[in-house]
Design an enzyme around this catalytic site. Structure first.
Site, PDB file in Angstrom:
ATOM      1  N   SER A  41      57.025   7.446  23.670  1.00 56.33           N
ATOM      2  CA  SER A  41      56.105   6.335  23.925  1.00 56.33           C
ATOM      3  C   SER A  41      55.211   6.693  25.089  1.00 56.33           C
ATOM      4  O   SER A  41      55.585   7.487  25.967  1.00 56.33           O
ATOM      5  CB  SER A  41      56.887   5.059  24.252  1.00 56.33           C
ATOM      6  OG  SER A  41      56.024   4.018  24.685  1.00 56.33           O
TER       7      SER A  41
ATOM      8  N   TYR B  32      63.076   0.776  29.350  1.00 59.16           N
ATOM      9  CA  TYR B  32      62.436   1.355  28.175  1.00 59.16           C
ATOM     10  C   TYR B  32      61.651   2.605  28.563  1.00 59.16           C
ATOM     11  O   TYR B  32      61.726   3.633  27.874  1.00 59.16           O
ATOM     12  CB  TYR B  32      61.510   0.325  27.524  1.00 59.16           C
ATOM     13  CG  TYR B  32      60.821   0.817  26.279  1.00 59.16           C
ATOM     14  CD1 TYR B  32      61.536   1.050  25.108  1.00 59.16           C
ATOM     15  CD2 TYR B  32      59.449   1.052  26.270  1.00 59.16           C
ATOM     16  CE1 TYR B  32      60.903   1.501  23.957  1.00 59.16           C
ATOM     17  CE2 TYR B  32      58.811   1.506  25.134  1.00 59.16           C
ATOM     18  CZ  TYR B  32      59.539   1.727  23.973  1.00 59.16           C
ATOM     19  OH  TYR B  32      58.916   2.180  22.840  1.00 59.16           O
TER      20      TYR B  32
END
Length: 268
Positions: A148, A161
């Site tokens: 990501s 995350y």
């Protein structure tokens, strides 16, 4: 008709975790369109069965359903045994299973943090390790891991995350170096916000995608980029372009980057 610049995946076995939705599902359709034999993996057998029927019509090739919870190491062992029985090989593995949670450091339930790392990091690593063993015997293969932009640039309410995805990116970088002598490729996929049901879990406000609409990626467009990279030496896929540029500039001017991330990037 298939465009001339698109490589065929006919006779290639493509295994996808997280195939029941989001990026994994979009890649399954695109890989099927190019003739791939698919191994579809996720927790929901019903969703995978419906997907298998659709992609088989597109590819004219088999699509196998292998239910698995990638947060469970024993379940991964069972899945790999099934793959050995079904196809005996994996040419390409896409690790797309994962989830996020946009809460502050102190508000995130610790059980969620543990589950996040079990699925997004440890499960991805263990699945890669098991499939790499098959690929070493084959003498070829390609591992593609969904990281990501959060793993490259920090933003508020994504500490766990971001840490997980940074681990995925670095793990993939090391895979690329270690596995090159065995003819095995490794690519990290680092998207910004993708318009999928990922945000049904990650974003409890339900407003994040609207706030970042200018940077949101269509899953079909991303899937095309991913499938185009299969079997190539492409190191990373970074999208959208503006965030890819920002991820390069951030380490060069981290103080300015922190200001931008803490203001314009604070949309969760």
């Amino acid at each position: 008709m298939q465009a001339s610049h698109e490589q065929s995946l006919t006779n290639s076995v493509v295994a996808i975790t997280g195939a029941s939705s989001g990026i994994g599902e979009a890649v399954a359709y695109e890989a099927a369109r190019r003739g791939a034999t698919l191994i579809l993996m996720a927790r929901s057998a019903d969703k995978l069965t419906a997907l298998a029927q659709d992609v088989t019509l597109l590819s004219g090739a088999p699509a196998y359903v292998v239910p698995v919870d990638v947060g469970d190491r024993a379940a991964i062992d069972d899945a790999v045994e099934q793959i050995n029985t079904l196809t005996g090989r994996v040419d390409i593995l896409l690790n797309a299973a994962g989830f996020g949670d946009f809460e502050s450091i102190v508000d995130t339930d610790w059980a969620v943090v543990e589950k996040l790392f079990k699925v997004d990091v440890l499960g991805l690593m263990y699945f890669s390790r098991k499939i790499v063993s098959l690929m070493m015997v084959q003498g070829h293969g390609h591992i593609l891991n969904v990281g990501s932009m959060a793993g490259k640039m920090p933003t508020p309410k994504s500490a766990y995350y971001s840490a997980a995805k940074a681990a995925v990116i670095q793990f993939t970088n090391v895979l690329r170096l270690e596995l090159k002598p065995f003819g095995i490729l490794a690519t990290s996929i680092n998207p910004g916000p993708v318009a999928t049901n990922f945000f049904n879990i990650a974003d409890k406000s339900g407003q994040y995608l609207n706030k970042v609409a200018a940077f949101t990626i269509d899953p079909g467009t991303l899937a095309t980029k991913i499938v185009n990279a299969m079997g190539t030496t492409k190191r990373e896929i970074n999208a959208p372009f503006i965030m890819a540029v920002a991820s390069v500039l951030y380490p060069l001017a981290p103080r300015i980057g922190d200001v931008i991330a803490g203001t314009f990037g604070n949309q969760k």
